[in-house]
Motif scaffolding. Structure first.
Motif, PDB file in Angstrom:
ATOM      1  N   GLY A  62       0.819  -1.211   0.000  1.00 56.04           N
ATOM      2  CA  GLY A  62       0.000   0.000   0.000  1.00 56.04           C
ATOM      3  C   GLY A  62       0.848   1.254   0.000  1.00 56.04           C
ATOM      4  O   GLY A  62       0.574   2.209  -0.750  1.00 56.04           O
ATOM      5  N   ILE A  63       1.901   1.282   0.818  1.00 53.95           N
ATOM      6  CA  ILE A  63       2.726   2.489   0.897  1.00 53.95           C
ATOM      7  C   ILE A  63       3.517   2.671  -0.391  1.00 53.95           C
ATOM      8  O   ILE A  63       3.745   3.800  -0.843  1.00 53.95           O
ATOM      9  CB  ILE A  63       3.664   2.442   2.133  1.00 53.95           C
ATOM     10  CG1 ILE A  63       4.219   3.842   2.415  1.00 53.95           C
ATOM     11  CG2 ILE A  63       4.779   1.452   1.967  1.00 53.95           C
ATOM     12  CD1 ILE A  63       3.182   4.862   2.775  1.00 53.95           C
ATOM     13  N   VAL A  64       3.929   1.568  -1.026  1.00 47.35           N
ATOM     14  CA  VAL A  64       4.605   1.686  -2.328  1.00 47.35           C
ATOM     15  C   VAL A  64       3.642   2.263  -3.362  1.00 47.35           C
ATOM     16  O   VAL A  64       4.014   3.126  -4.165  1.00 47.35           O
ATOM     17  CB  VAL A  64       5.138   0.318  -2.796  1.00 47.35           C
ATOM     18  CG1 VAL A  64       5.701   0.420  -4.213  1.00 47.35           C
ATOM     19  CG2 VAL A  64       6.222  -0.185  -1.855  1.00 47.35           C
ATOM     20  N   THR A  65       2.397   1.806  -3.334  1.00 48.63           N
ATOM     21  CA  THR A  65       1.390   2.314  -4.271  1.00 48.63           C
ATOM     22  C   THR A  65       1.194   3.812  -4.107  1.00 48.63           C
ATOM     23  O   THR A  65       1.169   4.560  -5.096  1.00 48.63           O
ATOM     24  CB  THR A  65       0.043   1.593  -4.049  1.00 48.63           C
ATOM     25  OG1 THR A  65       0.226   0.197  -4.257  1.00 48.63           O
ATOM     26  CG2 THR A  65      -1.010   2.111  -5.005  1.00 48.63           C
ATOM     27  N   PHE A 210       1.356  -1.158  -9.675  1.00 45.12           N
ATOM     28  CA  PHE A 210       1.228  -1.415  -8.247  1.00 45.12           C
ATOM     29  C   PHE A 210      -0.159  -1.127  -7.692  1.00 45.12           C
ATOM     30  O   PHE A 210      -0.495  -1.595  -6.600  1.00 45.12           O
ATOM     31  CB  PHE A 210       2.268  -0.595  -7.468  1.00 45.12           C
ATOM     32  CG  PHE A 210       3.291  -1.461  -6.820  1.00 45.12           C
ATOM     33  CD1 PHE A 210       3.069  -2.027  -5.572  1.00 45.12           C
ATOM     34  CD2 PHE A 210       4.465  -1.754  -7.461  1.00 45.12           C
ATOM     35  CE1 PHE A 210       3.997  -2.855  -4.976  1.00 45.12           C
ATOM     36  CE2 PHE A 210       5.420  -2.579  -6.885  1.00 45.12           C
ATOM     37  CZ  PHE A 210       5.179  -3.130  -5.633  1.00 45.12           C
ATOM     38  N   LEU A 211      -0.968  -0.377  -8.409  1.00 44.58           N
ATOM     39  CA  LEU A 211      -2.280  -0.008  -7.890  1.00 44.58           C
ATOM     40  C   LEU A 211      -3.128  -1.219  -7.502  1.00 44.58           C
ATOM     41  O   LEU A 211      -3.687  -1.247  -6.387  1.00 44.58           O
ATOM     42  CB  LEU A 211      -3.018   0.866  -8.899  1.00 44.58           C
ATOM     43  CG  LEU A 211      -4.390   1.379  -8.461  1.00 44.58           C
ATOM     44  CD1 LEU A 211      -4.261   2.218  -7.192  1.00 44.58           C
ATOM     45  CD2 LEU A 211      -5.031   2.202  -9.583  1.00 44.58           C
ATOM     46  N   PRO A 212      -3.255  -2.248  -8.336  1.00 39.33           N
ATOM     47  CA  PRO A 212      -4.057  -3.413  -7.923  1.00 39.33           C
ATOM     48  C   PRO A 212      -3.488  -4.103  -6.684  1.00 39.33           C
ATOM     49  O   PRO A 212      -4.247  -4.549  -5.812  1.00 39.33           O
ATOM     50  CB  PRO A 212      -3.994  -4.341  -9.143  1.00 39.33           C
ATOM     51  CG  PRO A 212      -3.607  -3.481 -10.279  1.00 39.33           C
ATOM     52  CD  PRO A 212      -2.742  -2.406  -9.707  1.00 39.33           C
ATOM     53  N   GLU A 217      -4.092  -5.451  -0.930  1.00 44.65           N
ATOM     54  CA  GLU A 217      -3.542  -5.571   0.419  1.00 44.65           C
ATOM     55  C   GLU A 217      -4.213  -4.617   1.411  1.00 44.65           C
ATOM     56  O   GLU A 217      -4.495  -5.001   2.551  1.00 44.65           O
ATOM     57  CB  GLU A 217      -2.037  -5.287   0.413  1.00 44.65           C
ATOM     58  CG  GLU A 217      -1.408  -5.409   1.803  1.00 44.65           C
ATOM     59  CD  GLU A 217       0.080  -5.115   1.793  1.00 44.65           C
ATOM     60  OE1 GLU A 217       0.856  -6.068   1.930  1.00 44.65           O
ATOM     61  OE2 GLU A 217       0.450  -3.932   1.675  1.00 44.65           O
ATOM     62  N   SER A 218      -4.477  -3.388   0.979  1.00 47.43           N
ATOM     63  CA  SER A 218      -4.926  -2.365   1.928  1.00 47.43           C
ATOM     64  C   SER A 218      -6.385  -1.996   1.792  1.00 47.43           C
ATOM     65  O   SER A 218      -6.991  -1.511   2.757  1.00 47.43           O
ATOM     66  CB  SER A 218      -4.063  -1.105   1.761  1.00 47.43           C
ATOM     67  OG  SER A 218      -2.701  -1.414   1.939  1.00 47.43           O
ATOM     68  N   GLY A 219      -6.963  -2.166   0.609  1.00 49.73           N
ATOM     69  CA  GLY A 219      -8.371  -1.853   0.424  1.00 49.73           C
ATOM     70  C   GLY A 219      -8.695  -0.396   0.750  1.00 49.73           C
ATOM     71  O   GLY A 219      -7.983   0.525   0.341  1.00 49.73           O
ATOM     72  N   SER A 220      -9.741  -0.195   1.530  1.00 52.83           N
ATOM     73  CA  SER A 220     -10.195   1.163   1.847  1.00 52.83           C
ATOM     74  C   SER A 220      -9.217   1.913   2.737  1.00 52.83           C
ATOM     75  O   SER A 220      -9.259   3.146   2.812  1.00 52.83           O
ATOM     76  CB  SER A 220     -11.563   1.101   2.528  1.00 52.83           C
ATOM     77  OG  SER A 220     -11.487   0.356   3.736  1.00 52.83           O
ATOM     78  N   ARG A 221      -8.307   1.193   3.411  1.00 52.21           N
ATOM     79  CA  ARG A 221      -7.315   1.881   4.243  1.00 52.21           C
ATOM     80  C   ARG A 221      -6.432   2.796   3.408  1.00 52.21           C
ATOM     81  O   ARG A 221      -5.874   3.777   3.911  1.00 52.21           O
ATOM     82  CB  ARG A 221      -6.432   0.865   4.970  1.00 52.21           C
ATOM     83  CG  ARG A 221      -7.140   0.039   6.039  1.00 52.21           C
ATOM     84  CD  ARG A 221      -6.147  -0.870   6.726  1.00 52.21           C
ATOM     85  NE  ARG A 221      -5.549  -1.818   5.783  1.00 52.21           N
ATOM     86  CZ  ARG A 221      -4.425  -2.493   6.017  1.00 52.21           C
ATOM     87  NH1 ARG A 221      -3.764  -2.295   7.146  1.00 52.21           N
ATOM     88  NH2 ARG A 221      -3.969  -3.359   5.121  1.00 52.21           N
ATOM     89  N   LEU A 222      -6.310   2.475   2.127  1.00 52.56           N
ATOM     90  CA  LEU A 222      -5.423   3.228   1.255  1.00 52.56           C
ATOM     91  C   LEU A 222      -5.918   4.648   1.008  1.00 52.56           C
ATOM     92  O   LEU A 222      -5.124   5.534   0.678  1.00 52.56           O
ATOM     93  CB  LEU A 222      -5.292   2.488  -0.087  1.00 52.56           C
ATOM     94  CG  LEU A 222      -3.998   2.654  -0.873  1.00 52.56           C
ATOM     95  CD1 LEU A 222      -2.809   2.215  -0.059  1.00 52.56           C
ATOM     96  CD2 LEU A 222      -4.077   1.866  -2.173  1.00 52.56           C
ATOM     97  N   VAL A 223      -7.224   4.876   1.140  1.00 47.59           N
ATOM     98  CA  VAL A 223      -7.782   6.197   0.838  1.00 47.59           C
ATOM     99  C   VAL A 223      -8.210   6.949   2.097  1.00 47.59           C
ATOM    100  O   VAL A 223      -8.896   7.965   2.001  1.00 47.59           O
ATOM    101  CB  VAL A 223      -8.976   6.075  -0.133  1.00 47.59           C
ATOM    102  CG1 VAL A 223      -8.497   5.580  -1.481  1.00 47.59           C
ATOM    103  CG2 VAL A 223     -10.047   5.154   0.425  1.00 47.59           C
ATOM    104  N   GLN A 224      -7.812   6.470   3.252  1.00 49.93           N
ATOM    105  CA  GLN A 224      -8.079   7.223   4.471  1.00 49.93           C
ATOM    106  C   GLN A 224      -7.238   8.501   4.468  1.00 49.93           C
ATOM    107  O   GLN A 224      -6.069   8.466   4.058  1.00 49.93           O
ATOM    108  CB  GLN A 224      -7.759   6.384   5.702  1.00 49.93           C
ATOM    109  CG  GLN A 224      -8.701   5.204   5.905  1.00 49.93           C
ATOM    110  CD  GLN A 224      -8.311   4.331   7.078  1.00 49.93           C
ATOM    111  OE1 GLN A 224      -7.253   4.505   7.683  1.00 49.93           O
ATOM    112  NE2 GLN A 224      -9.158   3.367   7.401  1.00 49.93           N
ATOM    113  N   PRO A 225      -7.795   9.638   4.898  1.00 50.62           N
ATOM    114  CA  PRO A 225      -7.073  10.919   4.818  1.00 50.62           C
ATOM    115  C   PRO A 225      -5.677  10.881   5.451  1.00 50.62           C
ATOM    116  O   PRO A 225      -4.709  11.388   4.866  1.00 50.62           O
ATOM    117  CB  PRO A 225      -8.001  11.883   5.565  1.00 50.62           C
ATOM    118  CG  PRO A 225      -9.357  11.289   5.392  1.00 50.62           C
ATOM    119  CD  PRO A 225      -9.164   9.814   5.418  1.00 50.62           C
TER     120      PRO A 225
END
Length: 321
Positions: A62-65, A210-212, A217-225
């Motif tokens: 997620g952090i790489v994405t 890397f987006l998929p 791996e992270s799902g909705s956590r990836l778009v948390q502010p």
């Protein structure tokens, strides 16, 4: 993370030449670009340390994405690369560059999720070092390779890597191999695309790849502010800021000096890991990192010496005609 910058790898493997005006000016003028390179290296490694601290929130993938996505967005806005007028070979090169970039970042972050940053960067540096030794084909480089192997032997606690997670070691070595590929395709991309257009397009390729993985791996956590904000910080510290500082430095700094300074990345990574993540090194690990740094510097200097000798021989042949 070690560098990554494409100019660093090209300098280390191509018999670097000096930038115009690098020998002129006073002491302050000569030290200023060195400060820019060191600032870029510090930014990269502390950005990596911040990324490690964010991994529990977003995951390594997620952090790489987020890093690649934000860096791609910034580079697209700044560079505004042209999409027309490129051949199929041009696009093949930039795609290969993006794949290498994605692999290098993804494998490295998987590594630092398992082993301390200092050893991870030290193992990763072996990729460009091996490329430099192979490209040089000089006997003296066997000395540098042997020195690096001694460092790896010490880093593994006598060769068995008992003190380090085997998966983390494997990921770091894989990242080093991808860094070597990154260097090769970076140079090819630079010859085919003007300015930093190829870098911007390759960053987009890496981000799309890397987006998929990040979403899985992270799902909705990836778009948390909060996660988005930290991802933007990592992108700025690990990609945007160091690339800018290094490009500015290379206008006034001999490229071989730049490459030698980049050899200090494992030391900077160890400092960042200690200050941000409380990752202390043993005496053996510190000595191992020092040996790999010395080997990397020696290989760069050997390449530079070879390039200068070749240039003098060509100049003599030209004068004799």
């Amino acid at each position: 993370m070690a560098q990554q910058p494409e100019v660093a790898g090209a300098a280390a493997t191509s018999g670097a030449t000096e930038a115009p005006g690098a020998s002129g000016g006073g002491l302050r003028a000569r030290l200023a670009p060195v400060g820019l390179v060191l600032a870029g290296g510090i930014s990269v490694q502390f950005g990596g340390a911040v990324a490690v601290s964010v991994m529990p929130r977003a995951g390594a993938l997620g952090i790489v994405t987020l890093r690649l996505a934000f860096a791609a967005l910034v580079l697209l806005v700044v560079c505004r690369p042209k999409l027309r007028g490129h051949s199929r070979a041009d696009w093949g090169t930039v795609v290969a560059f993006g794949v290498a970039m994605a692999g290098m970042n993804g494998l490295f972050y998987q590594s630092v999720a398992r082993i301390p940053m200092g050893p991870a960067v030290t193992l990763e540096v072996l990729g460009p070092l091996a490329l430099s030794v192979i490209a040089s084909r000089r006997a003296v480089n066997l000395v540098w390779a042997g020195l690096a192997l001694c460092g790896v032997f010490l880093l593994g606690g006598g060769g068995g890597f008992n003190g380090l997670d085997p998966a983390g070691v494997a990921y770091a070595l894989g990242a080093g191999a991808m860094w070597a590929a990154y260097i090769v395709f970076s140079a090819r991309t630079g010859r085919r695309f003007p300015q930093a257009d190829g870098l911007a397009l390759a960053m987009v390729v890496a981000a799309v790849l890397f987006l998929p993985l990040g979403l899985i791996e992270s799902g909705s956590r990836l778009v948390q502010p909060g996660t988005l904000a930290l991802g933007a910080v990592v992108a700025v510290m690990s990609s945007v800021l160091p690339y800018t500082l290094e490009l500015l430095a290379l206008r006034r700094l001999p490229a071989h000096t730049f490459a030698v300074l980049m050899s200090l990345e494992p030391a900077l990574a160890s400092i960042a890991g200690f200050l941000v993540l409380s990752q202390a090194l043993t005496a053996a690990e510190a000595l191992a990192i020092a040996l790999v740094i010395a080997a990397s510097m020696g290989a760069v200097r050997t390449q530079v010496g070879r390039g200068r000798t070749r240039a003098r021989e060509e100049a003599k042949r030209g004068a004799g005609r």
